[in-house]
Scaffold this motif. Sequence first.
Motif: not given
Length: 413
Positions: A87, A89, A114, A153-154, A201, A228, A232-234, A287, A289
């Motif tokens: 993760e 964010s 992004i 989530i990104y 991911c 972000l 949330y983001s990974n 990234m 969305p």
Amino acid sequence: MATLCKNCSHALIYDPGVKKMLCTSCGSTFKAEEVESEAKKYREEERVRSRGEVYGENDEEVVEEFLENYIYTCSECGGEIVIHGSEVSTKCVFCGNANVVFSRVSKEKMPDLIIPFSVTKEQALNAIREKIAHSLFVPTEIKNFQPEDVRGIYLPYWVVETEFEGSCLISSKVSSGKTSETIYTGRRGNFSMKNFPIDGCAILSNESSSRLEPFDPSGMIPFDEDYLLGFYSNASDITYDEMWKVAENRAQEIFVEAALKDVRGSSPKIEAESHTAAVLNNYKYAMFPVWFVTFTYEGKHNTILVNGQTGKVVCGLPWRKPLFWAMAIGIGVALTFISYFLFKALFTSYFTMNTSRSSSSSSDDGGGKVFIAIVAGIITLFTTGARKMKKVIRQIELTQSSKTFNFVKKRQE
């Protein structure tokens, strides 16, 4: 790390509705490039600590699965934030402020590009409801669903350029009168794929992420971690070899699909295939969305995905099987009766118009051809329906994937 409002020092979030950083306290808005966290330079080297490091590996109160989690300190209230895997964010459960784990997006780990969210949470939910509103076989309870969790989530993507060259031998059936024969056709081709997205991911299946496509590459902008905030983001957790393999497989699928459509006959089948593929070194880390919407129906968790740039909805929903089979049987019976009476009428007409032996023989051939055509049409209809049914069932399996549900569930609110 949170970014604070210049006017009231409240934490900012990115708002897809206005496409700017928004202060929910005073209502001020800023472009992402106009603001930056003052704590950034102090926290970019701060390391997240494992749960075991914080509470001890032998603490009886620490459940084994939590040992895989990490602890990060909220920059606003000092509360402990539990983060998972890769993760980048998240939100603080104590003060609600958005936090970016900057050490995971700094220096060599920082994305190049992004695509910011342009679809709001409300728009995503409306797109889902619109998609399922007119679905005949979707239960009413689902049409009126209340989402349990909605997460923006990104997801990490690698944007690559791939060169592909392949050849294949295809067999197919060609009919001539009452007989058919198998023919063999060779196909060869090459193509390039630019701005081709590869999901970075590992926890999500490539099949699920590919259904979200296309993303519009013209919407990619230079990465800024402020986008972000509020989501949330990974970070990417796949290797270069895994990225290369996915790109090769996707390119091969495109080539094979095009080759099968380019041959004569029915039931085309690949008998032999060879290819070469190369991912050029100008790939970019980005990234993208995605909205994840979860709900439970009849004890099963369902997760609907919505492209956060285009609003495309990806889901396969539970369906009313009794109604479907009743309609399928009814249509089948109706087609059988129609075919019977149509064949009988045509055969009688041919027989009446031809009284001689030769003419009678000719009419039999004509009637037989009509009958064969009708049967072939019915078989084709049901075969097409079976293929569609298989596709729908696969979509439902992806929607009810426990891995996808757990991916969303672990995000804090």
